[in-house]
Write a protein that holds these residues in place. Structure first.
Motif, PDB file in Angstrom:
ATOM      1  N   THR A  19      23.293  15.558  62.171  1.00  0.00           N
ATOM      2  CA  THR A  19      24.389  14.956  63.094  1.00  0.00           C
ATOM      3  C   THR A  19      24.446  13.502  62.596  1.00  0.00           C
ATOM      4  OG1 THR A  19      23.483  16.505  64.878  1.00  0.00           O
ATOM      5  CG2 THR A  19      25.089  14.512  65.322  1.00  0.00           C
ATOM      6  N   PHE A  20      25.877  13.385  62.071  1.00  0.00           N
ATOM      7  CA  PHE A  20      26.128  12.091  61.864  1.00  0.00           C
ATOM      8  C   PHE A  20      27.183  11.672  62.779  1.00  0.00           C
ATOM      9  CE2 PHE A  20      24.137  11.078  57.774  1.00  0.00           C
ATOM     10  CZ  PHE A  20      23.657  12.312  57.374  1.00  0.00           C
ATOM     11  N   SER A  21      27.608  10.343  63.127  1.00  0.00           N
ATOM     12  CA  SER A  21      28.534   9.884  63.600  1.00  0.00           C
ATOM     13  C   SER A  21      29.083   8.741  62.980  1.00  0.00           C
ATOM     14  CB  SER A  21      27.895   9.517  65.190  1.00  0.00           C
ATOM     15  OG  SER A  21      27.165   8.267  65.115  1.00  0.00           O
ATOM     16  N   ALA A  22      30.374   8.445  63.251  1.00  0.00           N
ATOM     17  CA  ALA A  22      31.075   7.113  62.642  1.00  0.00           C
ATOM     18  C   ALA A  22      31.852   6.430  63.869  1.00  0.00           C
ATOM     19  CB  ALA A  22      32.305   7.653  61.786  1.00  0.00           C
ATOM     20  N   THR A  23      31.107   4.895  63.925  1.00  0.00           N
ATOM     21  CA  THR A  23      31.717   4.146  64.956  1.00  0.00           C
ATOM     22  C   THR A  23      32.425   3.241  64.172  1.00  0.00           C
ATOM     23  OG1 THR A  23      29.736   4.680  66.123  1.00  0.00           O
ATOM     24  CG2 THR A  23      31.200   2.979  67.006  1.00  0.00           C
ATOM     25  N   ILE A  24      33.563   2.772  64.940  1.00  0.00           N
ATOM     26  CA  ILE A  24      34.376   1.619  64.391  1.00  0.00           C
ATOM     27  C   ILE A  24      33.924   0.236  65.142  1.00  0.00           C
ATOM     28  CG2 ILE A  24      36.797   0.699  64.272  1.00  0.00           C
ATOM     29  CD1 ILE A  24      37.868   3.412  64.528  1.00  0.00           C
ATOM     30  N   ASP A  25      33.668  -0.451  64.287  1.00  0.00           N
ATOM     31  CA  ASP A  25      33.049  -2.054  64.625  1.00  0.00           C
ATOM     32  C   ASP A  25      34.171  -2.958  64.792  1.00  0.00           C
ATOM     33  OD1 ASP A  25      31.602  -4.298  65.112  1.00  0.00           O
ATOM     34  OD2 ASP A  25      30.626  -4.414  63.144  1.00  0.00           O
ATOM     35  N   THR A  26      34.247  -3.294  66.094  1.00  0.00           N
ATOM     36  CA  THR A  26      35.630  -4.252  66.226  1.00  0.00           C
ATOM     37  C   THR A  26      35.239  -5.581  65.859  1.00  0.00           C
ATOM     38  OG1 THR A  26      34.522  -4.495  68.386  1.00  0.00           O
ATOM     39  CG2 THR A  26      36.382  -2.953  68.326  1.00  0.00           C
ATOM     40  N   THR A  27      34.038  -5.617  65.627  1.00  0.00           N
ATOM     41  CA  THR A  27      33.757  -7.240  64.956  1.00  0.00           C
ATOM     42  C   THR A  27      34.445  -7.487  63.700  1.00  0.00           C
ATOM     43  OG1 THR A  27      31.472  -6.701  63.920  1.00  0.00           O
ATOM     44  CG2 THR A  27      31.680  -7.322  66.288  1.00  0.00           C
ATOM     45  N   GLY A  28      34.685  -6.244  62.838  1.00  0.00           N
ATOM     46  CA  GLY A  28      35.164  -6.465  61.482  1.00  0.00           C
ATOM     47  C   GLY A  28      34.036  -6.935  60.521  1.00  0.00           C
ATOM     48  N   GLU A  29      33.078  -6.776  60.809  1.00  0.00           N
ATOM     49  CA  GLU A  29      31.920  -7.426  59.925  1.00  0.00           C
ATOM     50  C   GLU A  29      31.783  -6.904  58.541  1.00  0.00           C
ATOM     51  OE1 GLU A  29      27.043  -7.477  59.965  1.00  0.00           O
ATOM     52  OE2 GLU A  29      28.091  -7.617  61.645  1.00  0.00           O
ATOM     53  N   SER A  30      31.892  -5.537  58.615  1.00  0.00           N
ATOM     54  CA  SER A  30      32.127  -5.017  57.266  1.00  0.00           C
ATOM     55  C   SER A  30      33.046  -5.246  56.351  1.00  0.00           C
ATOM     56  CB  SER A  30      31.505  -3.315  57.208  1.00  0.00           C
ATOM     57  OG  SER A  30      32.560  -2.879  58.054  1.00  0.00           O
ATOM     58  N   CYS A  31      34.302  -5.599  57.154  1.00  0.00           N
ATOM     59  CA  CYS A  31      35.531  -5.863  56.240  1.00  0.00           C
ATOM     60  C   CYS A  31      35.772  -7.394  56.053  1.00  0.00           C
ATOM     61  CB  CYS A  31      36.652  -4.950  57.144  1.00  0.00           C
ATOM     62  SG  CYS A  31      36.736  -3.348  56.962  1.00  0.00           S
ATOM     63  N   GLY A  32      34.783  -8.243  56.018  1.00  0.00           N
ATOM     64  CA  GLY A  32      34.628  -9.480  55.766  1.00  0.00           C
ATOM     65  C   GLY A  32      35.049 -10.302  57.012  1.00  0.00           C
ATOM     66  N   GLY A  33      34.973  -9.757  58.306  1.00  0.00           N
ATOM     67  CA  GLY A  33      35.208 -10.539  59.398  1.00  0.00           C
ATOM     68  C   GLY A  33      36.650 -10.460  59.731  1.00  0.00           C
ATOM     69  N   GLN A  34      37.536  -9.770  58.923  1.00  0.00           N
ATOM     70  CA  GLN A  34      39.046  -9.717  59.166  1.00  0.00           C
ATOM     71  C   GLN A  34      39.434  -8.354  59.726  1.00  0.00           C
ATOM     72  OE1 GLN A  34      40.946 -11.147  55.670  1.00  0.00           O
ATOM     73  NE2 GLN A  34      40.276 -13.314  55.702  1.00  0.00           N
TER      74      GLN A  34
END
Length: 514
Positions: free
Chosen positions: A493-508
């Protein structure tokens, strides 16, 4: 006179007797056909051990394909080694379409199985196969055009439903003959999954087909010879308004009407003294012996030369890719996936059937809730979570009108953000199994995503969480190593969560939380 029961064969009917004292005799050849046909249909052809086999039996009789509601004497299933695994005796058939099912064991023999039904002393059969497999995540289809002209300078085909066009110069192919065989190879980026497909397209050496149709069967001295030319394209369509140039000493352009017909004539002064007058029609040389004689009259004999060079449509080879296969749980809790914003929702995908809407619906019985005088019914059903195109059709049965088959209909299920897994069909216990998780983002917004593997006693993994940034209309692939700890089926079982901090997208990030 009753017709004797027989399989498809021939017979002779002899009639003899006396009428008013005169003997008569006549003999006619007859073809005896078995008008009883039984169809056995399974919900699919390929099954895995432990799955449920669903199948139907339908018998039609007579020239009107009437449905048989008679009891079915016997139905049975045979294993690859010839063992009878299940059987049904004297099965009632009140609906005309008998639907049954057979549960495969978890540890079952792989190979080809046979379903048999005995109807009127004849055994009818259908086969299905059992083996371990993983459904393909997509399919590659090459849809060639009806033809390609030998004069075309390039071949153009599209991939991914027309998202990208690739041109191939015919000079690089160096083809000759009357067909081009195409092989498509697709390698998925990130997973390395390979899919191939083949197709063939006919090579035509003329763009139009011209047929000279005579309206006058005799040549008359001093009068023009009238004839018609029918113009059709290679794909048998009618080119309305096609201009054809007809030459006999002098040339004249004619325009085809809506039926592709051109009315033309040859002036009488062209007949005399010439035994082989040449008529050129748009590059096709038509030769006729037009020597005139008063008696007897000659029918004009036309011969079509093969010489023709014209230009035509460019080869448009359509290559489409459709997702088609099993998917696993993909949860995206907390956000509304739209192009404008990502607000808090939860999307869990758990319903992934391989076949869908396999059921019998009775319409027209007043005591039933689906009763409809118009013969129509409407049902609300749950669309599976599989991102794919579903294609189906309905078989309609009526006690008086017989059998009907509906046109194929389709529906495409789609979500803008989802996960898809790529993994081997089998693995050994304590083996490190790579599981590739593809994160698809069909929004225009880049999404910072955290992919997590749910912990379980059935397996172990060096890491249970990974972060990635998925650009708009793109996908990213992350790799997990899973070590099975138990024998048998292992549920991941895998889940995908959207990180509102944007850390993995360079903080933007332009994600708005509601």
């Amino acid at each position: 006179m009753p017709v004797p029961y027989s399989a498809n064969s021939t017979a002779a009917l002899e009639i003899s007797g006396d009428i008013n004292g005169k003997s008569i005799f006549d003999e006619r050849d007859l073809v005896l056909e078995n008008l009883v046909q039984t169809f056995i249909q399974a919900d699919k052809f390929l099954y895995m051990p432990g799955q449920l086999v669903q199948f139907r039996v339908l018998t039609i009789t007579g020239t009107k394909a009437l449905v048989s509601y008679e009891d079915i004497p016997e139905i049975w299933i045979i294993s690859p080694k010839g063992s009878r695994l299940a059987q049904w005796k004297k099965m009632p058939n009140p609906k005309g379409l008998l639907q049954l099912e057979f549960q495969l064991a978890e540890e079952v023999e792989e190979g080809t199985y046979q379903i048999f039904a005995r109807i009127e002393n004849t055994n009818w059969s259908q086969s299905f196969k059992v083996e371990e497999y993983v459904l393909p995540r997509f399919s590659l289809t090459i849809q060639p055009p009806p033809f390609v002209l030998a004069t075309d300078s390039e071949i153009v085909f599209s991939t991914f439903s027309g998202c990208e066009e690739v041109s191939i110069a015919t000079a690089d192919i160096g083809y000759s003959g009357y067909a081009i065989h195409v092989r498509g190879l697709f390698v998925e980026e990130g997973t390395g999954n390979v899919m191939t497909a083949t197709a063939s397209v006919a090579v035509q050496y003329q763009a139009s087909i011209l047929e000279v149709i005579t309206t006058e069967h005799f040549l008359k001295p001093g009068l023009p010879y009238n004839f018609r030319v029918k113009v059709t394209t290679v794909d048998s369509s009618t080119p309305k308004g096609e201009v054809v140039r007809i030459c006999a000493s002098s040339c004249k352009n004619y325009t085809a009407d809506e039926s592709g017909i051109i009315n033309a004539y040859i002036p009488p002064h062209l007949f005399g003294g010439s035994s082989n007058t040449h008529l050129t029609v748009a590059g096709v040389y038509v030769t006729s012996d037009l020597t005139l004689e008063t008696r007897p009259c000659h029918y004009p004999s036309f011969v079509v030369d093969d010489a023709l060079t014209t230009t035509g449509p460019t080869l448009n080879e359509l290559v489409t890719v459709e997702p088609d296969g099993m998917e696993t749980v993909a949860a995206a809790p907390g956000y509304d996936l739209t192009n404008e914003n990502v607000s808090q929702v939860e999307l869990e995908r758990t319903y992934f059937p391989e076949t869908w809407l396999w059921e019998v619906v009775v319409i027209g019985a007043p005591s039933r809730p689906l009763y409809s005088e118009s013969g129509e019914t409407e049902q609300k059903v749950k669309l599976p979570d599989t991102v794919t195109k579903w294609v189906g059709e309905a078989v309609c049965l009526h006690p008086e009108l017989g059998t009907g088959l509906s046109p194929k209909s389709s529906i495409t299920s789609f979500v803008p953000f989802f996960l898809d897994l790529s993994y081997p069909a089998t693995a050994r216990r304590h083996e490190k199994v790579p599981v590739l998780v593809s994160v698809f983002n069909y929004l225009t917004t880049s999404l910072p995503v955290t992919v997590e593997l749910l912990t379980s006693t059935e397996y172990a993994s060096p890491t249970y969480s990974m972060k990635t940034c998925v650009s708009g209309s793109q996908k990213e692939v992350v790799k997990f190593l899973v070590v099975p700890l138990e024998v048998g089926d292992v549920n991941l079982t895998f889940s995908a969560t959207i990180d509102t901090t944007g850390e993995s997208c360079g903080g933007q990030t332009d994600i708005e939380r509601r």
